[in-house]
Scaffold this motif. Structure first.
Motif, PDB file in Angstrom:
ATOM      1  N   GLN A   1       0.734  -1.592  -0.200  1.00 24.57           N
ATOM      2  CA  GLN A   1      -0.173  -0.127   0.058  1.00 24.57           C
ATOM      3  C   GLN A   1       0.810   1.206  -0.329  1.00 24.57           C
ATOM      4  N   PRO A   2       0.341   2.216  -0.579  1.00 27.61           N
ATOM      5  CA  PRO A   2       1.220   3.611  -0.606  1.00 27.61           C
ATOM      6  C   PRO A   2       2.014   4.145  -0.063  1.00 27.61           C
ATOM      7  N   LYS A   3       1.377   3.549   1.446  1.00 24.75           N
ATOM      8  CA  LYS A   3       2.163   4.235   3.002  1.00 24.75           C
ATOM      9  C   LYS A   3       3.230   4.002   3.294  1.00 24.75           C
ATOM     10  N   PHE A   4       3.689   2.273   2.455  1.00 25.94           N
ATOM     11  CA  PHE A   4       4.604   1.991   3.144  1.00 25.94           C
ATOM     12  C   PHE A   4       5.540   1.623   1.984  1.00 25.94           C
ATOM     13  N   PHE A   5       4.884   1.656   0.972  1.00 24.01           N
ATOM     14  CA  PHE A   5       5.593   1.508  -0.487  1.00 24.01           C
ATOM     15  C   PHE A   5       6.680   2.757  -0.710  1.00 24.01           C
ATOM     16  N   PHE A   6       6.080   4.539  -0.148  1.00 17.39           N
ATOM     17  CA  PHE A   6       7.007   5.555  -0.411  1.00 17.39           C
ATOM     18  C   PHE A   6       7.833   5.439   0.260  1.00 17.39           C
ATOM     19  N   LYS A   7       7.744   4.511   1.774  1.00 16.15           N
ATOM     20  CA  LYS A   7       8.316   4.685   3.190  1.00 16.15           C
ATOM     21  C   LYS A   7       9.878   3.755   2.790  1.00 16.15           C
ATOM     22  N   ILE A   8       9.816   2.939   2.071  1.00 15.94           N
ATOM     23  CA  ILE A   8      10.130   2.270   1.470  1.00 15.94           C
ATOM     24  C   ILE A   8      11.000   2.039   0.403  1.00 15.94           C
ATOM     25  N   LEU A   9      10.728   2.926  -0.973  1.00 10.06           N
ATOM     26  CA  LEU A   9      11.653   3.244  -1.586  1.00 10.06           C
ATOM     27  C   LEU A   9      12.467   4.636  -1.545  1.00 10.06           C
ATOM     28  N   TYR A  10      11.519   5.277  -0.075  1.00  8.42           N
ATOM     29  CA  TYR A  10      12.001   6.862   0.383  1.00  8.42           C
ATOM     30  C   TYR A  10      13.580   6.528   0.626  1.00  8.42           C
ATOM     31  N   SER A  11      13.247   5.313   1.943  1.00  5.72           N
ATOM     32  CA  SER A  11      14.913   4.358   2.378  1.00  5.72           C
ATOM     33  C   SER A  11      16.071   4.062   1.277  1.00  5.72           C
ATOM     34  N   SER A  12      14.677   3.376   0.053  1.00  6.66           N
ATOM     35  CA  SER A  12      16.232   2.446  -0.720  1.00  6.66           C
ATOM     36  C   SER A  12      17.130   3.725  -1.439  1.00  6.66           C
ATOM     37  N   LEU A  13      16.467   4.980  -2.088  1.00  6.26           N
ATOM     38  CA  LEU A  13      16.455   5.732  -2.646  1.00  6.26           C
ATOM     39  C   LEU A  13      17.844   6.511  -2.102  1.00  6.26           C
ATOM     40  N   ARG A  14      17.372   6.575  -0.399  1.00  4.39           N
ATOM     41  CA  ARG A  14      18.167   8.085   0.475  1.00  4.39           C
ATOM     42  C   ARG A  14      19.238   6.872   0.125  1.00  4.39           C
ATOM     43  N   HIS A  15      19.549   5.969   0.713  1.00  2.00           N
ATOM     44  CA  HIS A  15      20.615   4.745   0.976  1.00  2.00           C
ATOM     45  C   HIS A  15      21.102   4.616  -0.373  1.00  2.00           C
ATOM     46  N   TYR A  16      20.796   4.788  -2.225  1.00  2.67           N
ATOM     47  CA  TYR A  16      21.948   4.607  -3.157  1.00  2.67           C
ATOM     48  C   TYR A  16      22.160   6.212  -3.489  1.00  2.67           C
ATOM     49  N   PHE A  17      20.787   7.500  -2.721  1.00  5.14           N
ATOM     50  CA  PHE A  17      21.759   8.208  -3.131  1.00  5.14           C
ATOM     51  C   PHE A  17      23.127   8.597  -2.078  1.00  5.14           C
ATOM     52  N   ASN A  18      22.867   7.802  -1.292  1.00  4.92           N
ATOM     53  CA  ASN A  18      24.393   8.052  -0.417  1.00  4.92           C
ATOM     54  C   ASN A  18      23.713   9.594   0.625  1.00  4.92           C
ATOM     55  N   LEU A  19      22.447   9.368   1.056  1.00  7.18           N
ATOM     56  CA  LEU A  19      21.848  10.762   1.292  1.00  7.18           C
ATOM     57  C   LEU A  19      21.118  10.553   3.412  1.00  7.18           C
ATOM     58  N   THR A  20      22.235   9.701   3.035  1.00  6.31           N
ATOM     59  CA  THR A  20      21.550   9.364   4.745  1.00  6.31           C
ATOM     60  C   THR A  20      22.086  10.620   5.323  1.00  6.31           C
ATOM     61  N   LYS A  21      23.165  11.285   5.698  1.00  5.55           N
ATOM     62  CA  LYS A  21      23.925  11.998   6.188  1.00  5.55           C
ATOM     63  C   LYS A  21      23.126  13.412   6.189  1.00  5.55           C
ATOM     64  N   PHE A  22      22.819  13.708   4.798  1.00  8.96           N
ATOM     65  CA  PHE A  22      22.264  14.731   4.208  1.00  8.96           C
ATOM     66  C   PHE A  22      21.492  14.743   5.592  1.00  8.96           C
ATOM     67  N   PHE A  23      20.002  13.775   5.156  1.00 10.20           N
ATOM     68  CA  PHE A  23      19.030  13.938   5.480  1.00 10.20           C
ATOM     69  C   PHE A  23      18.905  13.331   7.103  1.00 10.20           C
ATOM     70  N   ASP A  24      19.657  13.146   7.266  1.00  8.28           N
ATOM     71  CA  ASP A  24      19.942  12.569   9.824  1.00  8.28           C
ATOM     72  C   ASP A  24      20.185  14.324   9.347  1.00  8.28           C
TER      73      ASP A  24
END
Ligand SMILES: Cc1cc2nc3c(=O)[nH]c(=O)nc-3n(C[C@H](O)[C@H](O)[C@H](O)COP(=O)(O)OP(=O)(O)OC[C@H]3O[C@@H](n4cnc5c(N)ncnc54)[C@H](O)[C@@H]3O)c2cc1C
Length: 510
Positions: free
Chosen positions: A487-510
């Motif tokens: 369902q969208p609320k989980f899908f987008f959360k999961i997609l967001y985490s994966s993209l964040r990791h992929y673009f190595n943005l963890t530090k930036f967002f944290d």
């Protein structure tokens, strides 16, 4: 045909629509020991005998292996047999565990979030006791006129009418007198004979039908045993009654699972008052030893988080260490045969679909298929259409559990895949580093790659989110469809985490 979980739940449901039901069962399941033993005697048989064949229950070789009953399975059984739950709790020491308080579950190396948004409960009992008491309940609830048992009798063949594409009955052989062959005729025949069902052979022989099938072999190996939990000196470890580390390919191929099977009163101040079932297990053929408890403990210490070693070291072993290495996934795509499938004959439970046991799905899957059959009868279809309608609906139950099982099995480094197509052509694939292997390498389907990617990030996100962990456990319990996790609320959360990791943005967002 077959008087285990699939057979008994189906018989109970169908008793509303048929005057007379006969359960034909290969084993001696109505013997004095199984029907009359007290709780303590059953536990003694469970602990002291190496297998249940010595008490007349030899066909279900996994009988003494660890089994968990998922939420939906217990709901179906307790609705169908209203006295069962209380009997198991009050007379057989079963236990209900709160997932908020007594549960810890790690998948691979990811600890699921403990802050569930609602408390969920796990009904804990061993398979041997559950199956035995369920059978006693069935016999109490339905008299011989309604549901008759014919045990010690093996179904060896179908009786069919080819001209109108229907099954009319079965031929059986008595195990007590091998010269006696019996023919039974019936309006509707349900094959609940489990993972080694001869249905594929029979349908080919009588109707020249080939059921497309898929088998995955991933080297799953269990060592199951029973022990009394004693205090470890660490209250956090002592509070874990259900749980463990699920093996998760390709990097975490060894797992541990424990669940209580009896609540006991003990005068020993060191006792936790629990007799538990344990399984140390693997995929990818990385088998745990079962020659001695010491060697098993060493193996656990070397390959699994130290907590499990500490729990096992403080456990009083009460049974032999029982290995099981014959587990596999097998799906029969019955729905693809459409109306070619014969009338008045269906498969329920393992006879239709078998799963890698590490996800604990099989008993609940069988109960859900039986319940689905009840729904179809309730809708008052003509008998001749029922097998066709059932195949489609039961296949979607199998599909849910199948995806739950094979998504990770496809990641096993030594996966062996055997596919039989609709023409009966069988192809074998094997993943291996060995260039001289006679089998071609299996190619992971795109959809499977998507599911693997999604599950990986879902578990990572669930580690941070009580909401996602709760939703995930509902799916594990088969109370909700796996598609609910898309369902969208989980899908987008999961997609967001994966993209964040992929673009190595963890530090930036944290
Ligand atoms: C190691 C291991 C661990 C598992 N752990 C879990 C778990 O944690 N949770 C879970 O839900 N599931 C688990 N399973 C799966 C579970 O055991 C099965 O899915 C479940 O037993 C299926 O029930 P069934 O009624 O379809 O078949 P079965 O239980 O296999 O019963 C088949 C019945 O048919 C009878 N029979 C067979 N052939 C004939 C014949 N020709 N004529 C007459 N009778 C016949 C047999 O005697 C038996 O009574 C595990 C399996 C294994 C191997």
């Amino acid at each position: 045909m077959g008087g285990s979980f699939g057979g008994m739940t189906t018989a109970a449901y169908l008793s509303k629509y048929f005057k007379h039901i006969t359960i034909i069962e290969n084993d001696d399941v109505l013997n004095e020991i199984l029907m009359k033993s007290t709780d303590k005697e059953l536990l003694d048989y469970r602990c002291n005998l190496k297998c249940s064949s010595s008490i007349g229950r030899g066909s279900v070789t996994q009988n003494y292996q660890i089994h968990v009953l998922q939420g939906e399975g217990s709901k179906i059984l307790f609705e169908l047999f209203p006295n069962l739950k209380n009997k198991l709790l009050n007379e057989y020491g079963a236990r209900i565990c709160s997932l908020k308080n007594n549960f810890r579950f790690v998948i691979g190396d990811v600890l699921l979030n403990k802050y569930l948004t609602e408390d969920l409960y796990w009904f804990c009992i061993d398979r041997f006791t559950l199956e035995t008491i369920l059978r006693r309940e069935l016999c109490l609830q339905y008299n011989q006129q309604q549901i008759q048992w014919i045990s010690n009798t093996k179904v060896i063949q179908l009786i069919v009418n080819q001209s109108n594409n229907s099954v009319l009955g079965v031929k059986c052989r008595s195990k007590l007198n091998s010269h006696t062959q019996l023919d039974f005729y019936a309006d509707f025949i349900v094959d609940c004979t489990g993972r080694y069902s001869s249905s594929t052979k029979w349908l080919k022989q009588h109707f020249n039908l080939i059921i497309p099938t898929e088998q995955l072999h991933v080297g799953t190996g269990y060592v199951s045993f029973v022990g009394e939990r004693l205090k470890t000196g660490n209250s956090l470890l002592d509070s874990i009654h259900v749980g463990g580390n699920a093996a998760h390919a390709p990097n975490h191929n060894k797992g541990f699972l424990t669940t209580p099977i009896r609540q006991i009163k003990s005068s020993d101040p060191n006792s936790l008052g629990l007799i538990s079932n344990f399984a140390v297990y693997c995929i990818n053929s990385e088998y745990p030893p079962n020659d001695s408890y010491e060697n098993l403990l060493e193996w656990v210490k070397e390959y699994l988080p130290i907590d499990y070693y500490l729990i096992l070291k403080s456990t009083k072993l009460l049974s032999p260490l029982l290995p099981y290495r014959r587990a596999f996934d097998e799906r029969k795509y019955v729905e693809l045969l459409g109306r070619k499938w014969p009338q008045n004959y269906i498969l329920v439970g393992d006879s239709m679909c078998v799963f890698n046991p590490k996800n604990g799905q099989g008993m609940t899957h069988a109960c859900r298929q039986a319940q689905q059959l009840n729904e179809i009868f309730k809708e008052k279809y003509q008998l001749k259409y029922i097998s066709f309608i059932y195949n489609r609906r039961a296949a979607s139950i199998s599909e849910e559990c199948w995806l739950g099982s094979i998504t990770n099995d496809w990641a096993v480094p030594t996966l062996k895949l055997i596919i039989t197509d609709k023409y009966g052509q069988t192809k074998t694939y094997k993943r291996s580093q060995d260039s001289t292997s006679i089998y071609p390498q299996p190619k992971t389907p795109l959809f499977m790659e998507f599911l693997q990617w999604y599950t990986y990030w879902l578990i990572k996100c669930a580690a941070q989110s009580g909401e996602l962990t709760t939703a995930f456990i509902h799916v594990v319990f088969q109370e909700k469809s796996p598609y609910s996790l898309l369902q969208p609320k989980f899908f987008f959360k999961i997609l967001y985490s994966s993209l964040r990791h992929y673009f190595n943005l963890t530090k930036f967002f944290d």
